[in-house]
Design an enzyme around this catalytic site. Structure first.
Site, PDB file in Angstrom:
ATOM      1  N   CYS A   1       5.998   4.528   9.657  1.00  0.00           N
ATOM      2  CA  CYS A   1       6.610   3.684   8.624  1.00  0.00           C
ATOM      3  C   CYS A   1       8.019   4.052   8.160  1.00  0.00           C
ATOM      4  O   CYS A   1       8.845   3.161   7.997  1.00  0.00           O
ATOM      5  CB  CYS A   1       5.677   3.601   7.437  1.00  0.00           C
ATOM      6  SG  CYS A   1       4.174   2.715   7.876  1.00  0.00           S
TER       7      CYS A   1
ATOM      8  N   GLU B   1       0.844  -1.193   0.000  1.00  0.00           N
ATOM      9  CA  GLU B   1       0.000   0.000   0.000  1.00  0.00           C
ATOM     10  C   GLU B   1       0.886   1.252   0.000  1.00  0.00           C
ATOM     11  O   GLU B   1       1.838   1.344   0.753  1.00  0.00           O
ATOM     12  CB  GLU B   1      -0.907  -0.010   1.243  1.00  0.00           C
ATOM     13  CG  GLU B   1      -1.901   1.116   1.265  1.00  0.00           C
ATOM     14  CD  GLU B   1      -2.613   1.273  -0.078  1.00  0.00           C
ATOM     15  OE1 GLU B   1      -3.276   0.344  -0.538  1.00  0.00           O
ATOM     16  OE2 GLU B   1      -2.457   2.352  -0.693  1.00  0.00           O
TER      17      GLU B   1
HETATM   18  P1  NAD Z   1      -2.260  -0.417  12.571  1.00  0.00           P
HETATM   19  O1  NAD Z   1      -1.471  -0.707  13.785  1.00  0.00           O
HETATM   20  O2  NAD Z   1      -3.051   0.846  12.490  1.00  0.00           O
HETATM   21  O3  NAD Z   1      -3.304  -1.608  12.314  1.00  0.00           O
HETATM   22  C1  NAD Z   1      -2.968  -2.949  12.378  1.00  0.00           C
HETATM   23  C2  NAD Z   1      -4.145  -3.712  12.999  1.00  0.00           C
HETATM   24  O4  NAD Z   1      -3.897  -5.117  12.892  1.00  0.00           O
HETATM   25  C3  NAD Z   1      -4.369  -3.446  14.488  1.00  0.00           C
HETATM   26  O5  NAD Z   1      -5.671  -2.913  14.690  1.00  0.00           O
HETATM   27  C4  NAD Z   1      -4.189  -4.806  15.165  1.00  0.00           C
HETATM   28  O6  NAD Z   1      -5.064  -5.013  16.263  1.00  0.00           O
HETATM   29  C5  NAD Z   1      -4.486  -5.758  14.027  1.00  0.00           C
HETATM   30  N1  NAD Z   1      -3.940  -7.104  14.211  1.00  0.00           N
HETATM   31  C6  NAD Z   1      -2.656  -7.451  14.508  1.00  0.00           C
HETATM   32  N2  NAD Z   1      -2.532  -8.776  14.536  1.00  0.00           N
HETATM   33  C7  NAD Z   1      -3.752  -9.306  14.242  1.00  0.00           C
HETATM   34  C8  NAD Z   1      -4.242 -10.620  14.091  1.00  0.00           C
HETATM   35  N3  NAD Z   1      -3.442 -11.691  14.234  1.00  0.00           N
HETATM   36  N4  NAD Z   1      -5.552 -10.796  13.783  1.00  0.00           N
HETATM   37  C9  NAD Z   1      -6.377  -9.726  13.628  1.00  0.00           C
HETATM   38  N5  NAD Z   1      -5.953  -8.452  13.740  1.00  0.00           N
HETATM   39  C10 NAD Z   1      -4.650  -8.236  14.037  1.00  0.00           C
HETATM   40  O7  NAD Z   1      -1.253  -0.522  11.360  1.00  0.00           O
HETATM   41  P2  NAD Z   1      -1.326   0.270   9.946  1.00  0.00           P
HETATM   42  O8  NAD Z   1      -0.830   1.651  10.096  1.00  0.00           O
HETATM   43  O9  NAD Z   1      -2.658   0.011   9.349  1.00  0.00           O
HETATM   44  O10 NAD Z   1      -0.214  -0.525   9.120  1.00  0.00           O
HETATM   45  C11 NAD Z   1      -0.412  -1.867   8.718  1.00  0.00           C
HETATM   46  C12 NAD Z   1       0.669  -2.236   7.731  1.00  0.00           C
HETATM   47  O11 NAD Z   1       0.567  -1.397   6.571  1.00  0.00           O
HETATM   48  C13 NAD Z   1       2.103  -2.045   8.232  1.00  0.00           C
HETATM   49  O12 NAD Z   1       2.906  -3.058   7.694  1.00  0.00           O
HETATM   50  C14 NAD Z   1       2.512  -0.701   7.644  1.00  0.00           C
HETATM   51  O13 NAD Z   1       3.902  -0.608   7.441  1.00  0.00           O
HETATM   52  C15 NAD Z   1       1.803  -0.718   6.314  1.00  0.00           C
HETATM   53  N6  NAD Z   1       1.488   0.615   5.774  1.00  0.00           N
HETATM   54  C16 NAD Z   1       0.997   1.596   6.597  1.00  0.00           C
HETATM   55  C17 NAD Z   1       0.640   2.831   6.047  1.00  0.00           C
HETATM   56  C18 NAD Z   1       0.090   3.936   6.894  1.00  0.00           C
HETATM   57  O14 NAD Z   1      -0.109   5.030   6.373  1.00  0.00           O
HETATM   58  N7  NAD Z   1      -0.173   3.739   8.175  1.00  0.00           N
HETATM   59  C19 NAD Z   1       0.764   3.046   4.665  1.00  0.00           C
HETATM   60  C20 NAD Z   1       1.255   2.013   3.865  1.00  0.00           C
HETATM   61  C21 NAD Z   1       1.606   0.803   4.426  1.00  0.00           C
HETATM   62  C1  UGA Z   2       4.503   7.625   3.771  1.00  0.00           C
HETATM   63  C2  UGA Z   2       4.561   7.569   2.244  1.00  0.00           C
HETATM   64  O1  UGA Z   2       4.407   8.897   1.724  1.00  0.00           O
HETATM   65  C3  UGA Z   2       3.458   6.664   1.693  1.00  0.00           C
HETATM   66  O2  UGA Z   2       3.600   6.538   0.283  1.00  0.00           O
HETATM   67  C4  UGA Z   2       3.574   5.286   2.344  1.00  0.00           C
HETATM   68  O3  UGA Z   2       2.529   4.446   1.903  1.00  0.00           O
HETATM   69  C5  UGA Z   2       3.502   5.434   3.851  1.00  0.00           C
HETATM   70  O4  UGA Z   2       4.575   6.319   4.297  1.00  0.00           O
HETATM   71  C6  UGA Z   2       3.720   4.144   4.583  1.00  0.00           C
HETATM   72  O5  UGA Z   2       4.286   3.219   4.075  1.00  0.00           O
HETATM   73  O6  UGA Z   2       3.302   4.159   5.744  1.00  0.00           O
HETATM   74  P1  UGA Z   2       3.035   8.932   5.546  1.00  0.00           P
HETATM   75  O7  UGA Z   2       4.099   8.508   6.493  1.00  0.00           O
HETATM   76  O8  UGA Z   2       1.629   8.678   5.898  1.00  0.00           O
HETATM   77  O9  UGA Z   2       3.274   8.234   4.127  1.00  0.00           O
HETATM   78  O10 UGA Z   2       3.157  10.504   5.265  1.00  0.00           O
HETATM   79  P2  UGA Z   2       4.177  11.395   4.413  1.00  0.00           P
HETATM   80  O11 UGA Z   2       3.413  12.430   3.726  1.00  0.00           O
HETATM   81  O12 UGA Z   2       5.098  10.582   3.609  1.00  0.00           O
HETATM   82  O13 UGA Z   2       5.011  12.124   5.563  1.00  0.00           O
HETATM   83  C7  UGA Z   2       5.940  11.409   6.369  1.00  0.00           C
HETATM   84  C8  UGA Z   2       6.705  12.384   7.243  1.00  0.00           C
HETATM   85  O14 UGA Z   2       7.598  13.166   6.446  1.00  0.00           O
HETATM   86  C9  UGA Z   2       5.814  13.381   7.985  1.00  0.00           C
HETATM   87  O15 UGA Z   2       6.318  13.579   9.288  1.00  0.00           O
HETATM   88  C10 UGA Z   2       5.936  14.635   7.150  1.00  0.00           C
HETATM   89  O16 UGA Z   2       5.685  15.804   7.872  1.00  0.00           O
HETATM   90  C11 UGA Z   2       7.396  14.537   6.703  1.00  0.00           C
HETATM   91  N1  UGA Z   2       7.691  15.310   5.484  1.00  0.00           N
HETATM   92  C12 UGA Z   2       7.073  15.014   4.324  1.00  0.00           C
HETATM   93  C13 UGA Z   2       8.633  16.319   5.532  1.00  0.00           C
HETATM   94  O17 UGA Z   2       9.231  16.598   6.594  1.00  0.00           O
HETATM   95  N2  UGA Z   2       8.916  17.021   4.385  1.00  0.00           N
HETATM   96  C14 UGA Z   2       8.312  16.740   3.203  1.00  0.00           C
HETATM   97  O18 UGA Z   2       8.634  17.413   2.190  1.00  0.00           O
HETATM   98  C15 UGA Z   2       7.368  15.715   3.171  1.00  0.00           C
END
Ligand code: NAD
Ligand code: UGA
Length: 448
Positions: free
Chosen positions: A276, A161
C-alpha cells in the site's frame, strides 16, 4: 434501517479479517465474504492453520464466527442480492497500462464490483468503499450504479481501513478511529448512521469520526503518506549517521521523546514495503499533478525516491564490502515478508535487494518463517526484471528452517525483523542488518 445481511466483495488481507471481526462482534448480522478466487475461498473455508491470511489472533476469530454468521463464498451475485450493505474490499493496484500508468490507481476491479452490484441488486443498497481509493471515486461508483442499476436506490459511503498487517486483529478490536464519510443529504446521513451503529457494537462512539465522502477518501491516502514520510525521513537521516558517527537508533529515540513528534514510525530500515504505501503515495502524486499542484506532487514523490534510495543503498553496502563483485559469494537473505508477523511479501524490500545481489553474481540462500518457497519464487518471477536468467534455481535456494543456515556462508543479511532472528547466534558470521535488530552485526542501518 436495521442491517441483517452484509456482503463483502474481496476476501483478501482486508476483506477477510475486517469481516471476521464484524461477524464476531455482531452475531445477529449474517456476513458473507465473496471472491472470484476459488482457491482463496476454499482456503478460508478450510483448516484454521492454513487460512489464506496469516495474522496473530485471526484463527480464533474465524473459529468462533465461521459457520455461525460468517461465511465465505464464490457466489457473488447471491450475496449481493441478499445484503442491505455491501463492502467493496477489492485490490486497487497501481495502473500498469494506459493513462496514469505507473502512478494512478487501477480502478478496474472496483468498477467491476459496481457493475456487478448494479446488475444484480433488486432492493436498495448501501455500498461502502473499503478499498483505498483516489479522492472522488464515490462519484464514479455512483455514476455506474445509477446508470446500470435497475431503478433501486444506492447510497455510497467511504469507510477506509487503517489496519496494519501483523497487528490487524488488535487494530480492528481497538481502532484509533473508524472513519465514515457520507453524502451530506438526508439519505446519505441515514446510511452513515447505519454503519455507525454497526461499529458502535465494540468501538467507543468518540472514536467513530464521520465526515463528508471526499475528506474520508483523501484522509486514507494522506494517513499512509504521512506514515511513510516519517520512515523516509528517518531513513534519509540514517545515511547521514553513517557519515558522521551519530547512531540512528539514538537519534530516533531522541527525536521521538518530543511528545509532539512521538516514537512510532521512526525505525530506520532497509526501506518500507507492503502493497500500500508506495501505491497510495504514487496515487497521491498523480492526483496532485492532475489538479495542477506540481510542487505538492514533488514533495510527496520524494518519499518514494528516498525509499528507493534506501533499498538500493543497503544492497550497495554489501556489494562494496566485497569489492564490487559478488561472483560466487554465498549470501543468506533472512526475511522475505515486508514486515514481521505476516506472510505477505508484496513490494517487500527483500525482493529488490535480492535482485540486485543476484545480478552482481551472488548465490542466494533465502529463509522466511512464514513465506513459502513457492511464494518466494513466484515473487522473483513477478517482480524481477525480464533480464533474469531462465533457471534461477541454480543460483537461488530457499531454506525451510533457520537451523539449516550454514554459518560458513560469506554473509548473512537481515531484511525482516522476525523475533527468531533476534535470538539466533550469528557470532561466527558477517551480518548486514537492514533492520537494526542485532547489536552484534558488522553493518547495521545507520552504523558507519
Ligand atoms: P487483496 O489482493 O489481498 O484482496 C483483494 C481480493 O479481491 C482478491 O482476493 C481478489 O480476487 C478479489 N477481487 C478482485 N476483484 C473482484 C471482483 N470483481 N469480485 C470478487 N472479488 C474480487 O487486497 P487487500 O490487501 O485486501 O487490499 C484491498 C484494498 O484494501 C486495497 O485497496 C488496499 O489498498 C486496501 N488496504 C489494504 C490494507 C492491507 O493491509 N493489505 C490495509 C488497508 C487498506
Ligand atoms: C500500513 C499502515 O500502517 C496502515 O495504517 C494502513 O492501513 C496500511 O498500510 C494500508 O493501507 O495498507 P502495513 O503496510 O500493513 O500498514 O504495515 P506498516 O506497519 O505500516 O509497515 C509498512 C512498512 O514500513 C513495512 O515494510 C515496515 O517494516 C516499514 N516500517 C514501519 C519501517 O521501516 N519503519 C517503521 O518505523 C515502521
Amino acid at each position: 434501517m436495521k442491517i441483517k445481511n452484509i456482503c463483502c466483495i474481496g476476501a483478501g488481507y482486508v476483506g477477510g479479517p475486517t469481516m471476521a471481526v464484524i461477524a464476531l462482534k455482531c452475531p445477529d448480522i449474517k456476513v458473507t465474504v465473496v471472491d472470484l478466487n476459488k482457491e482463496r475461498i476454499a482456503a478460508w473455508n478450510g483448516p484454521l492453520d492454513t487460512l489464506p491470511v496469516y495474522e496473530p489472533g485471526l484463527t480464533e476469530v474465524v473459529a468462533e464466527a465461521r459457520g455461525r454468521n460468517l461465511f465465505f463464498s464464490t457466489e457473488v451475485d447471491k450475496a449481493i442480492e441478499e445484503a442491505e450493505m455491501i463492502f467493496i474490499a477489492v485490490n486497487t493496484p497501481t495502473k500498469t497500462k494506459g493513462e496514469g500508468a505507473g502512478m494512478a490507481a487501477d480502478l478496474r476491479y472496483v468498477e467491476a464490483c459496481a457493475k456487478n452490484i448494479a446488475q444484480v441488486a433488486k432492493t436498495d443498497k448501501v455500498v461502502i468503499e473499503k478499498s483505498t481509493l483516489p479522492v472522488r471515486t464515490a462519484e464514479k461508483i455512483k455514476e455506474i450504479l445509477d446508470r446500470e442499476g435497475k431503478g433501486v436506490h444506492f447510497e455510497i459511503l467511504s469507510n477506509p481501513e487503517f489496519l496494519a498487517e501483523g497487528t490487524a486483529i488488535q487494530d480492528l478490536f481497538k481502532s484509533d478511529r473508524v472513519l465514515i464519510g457520507g453524502y451530506e443529504t438526508e439519505s446519505g446521513q441515514k446510511a452513515v448512521q447505519t454503519l455507525v451503529d454497526i461499529y458502535a457494537n465494540w468501538i467507543p462512539k468518540v472514536k467513530i469520526f464521520t465526515t463528508n465522502v471526499w475528506s474520508s477518501e483523501l484522509a486514507k491516502l494522506a494517513s499512509n503518506a504521512m506514515l511513510a514520510q516519517r520512515i523516509s525521513s528517518i531513513n534519509s537521516l540514517s545515511a547521514l549517521c553513517e557519515k558522521t558517527g551519530a547512531n540512528i537508533n539514538e537519534l530516533s529515540e531522541a527525536i521521538g521523546m518530543d511528545h509532539r513528534i512521538g516514537q512510532k514510525f521512526l525505525k530506520a530500515s532497509v526501506g518500507f514495503g507492503g502493497s500500500c504505501f508506495q501505491k497510495d503515495i504514487l496515487n497521491l502524486v498523480y492526483l496532485c499533478r492532475h489538479y495542477g499542484l506540481d510542487e505538492v506532487a514533488e514533495y510527496w514523490h520524494q518519499v518514494i525516491k528516498i525509499n528507493n534510495y534506501q533499498k538500493d543503498r543497503f544492497a550497495q553496502k554489501i556489494i562494496d564490502y566485497f569489492g564490487g563483485d559478488l561472483t560466487g559469494k554465498r549470501i543468506a537473505i533472512l526475511g522475505w515478508a515486508f514486515k514481521a508477523n505476516t506472510n505477505d511479501s508484496r513490494e517487500s524490500p527483500a525482493i529488490y535487494f535480492a535482485e540486485k545481489l543476484f545480478k552482481t553474481g551472488a548465490i542466494l540462500e533465502i529463509y522466511d518463517p512464514m513465506v513459502s518457497k513457492e511464494s518466494i519464487f513466484s515473487d522473483i518471477d513477478f517482480y524481477w526484471e525480464a533480464s533474469k536468467p531462465k533457471d534461477i534455481t541454480t543460483g537461488i535456494s530457499v531454506l525451510n528452517s533457520l537451523n539449516k543456515l550454514d554459518l560458513s556462508i560469506d554473509a548473512v543479511t537481515i531484511l525482516t525483523e522476525w523475533e527468531a532472528f533476534k535470538r539466533h547466534d550469528f557470532s561466527k558470521t558477517i551480518v548486514f542488518d537492514g533492520r537494526g535488530i542485532l547489536s552484534s552485526s558488522n553493518y547495521s542501518i545507520g552504523k558507519g
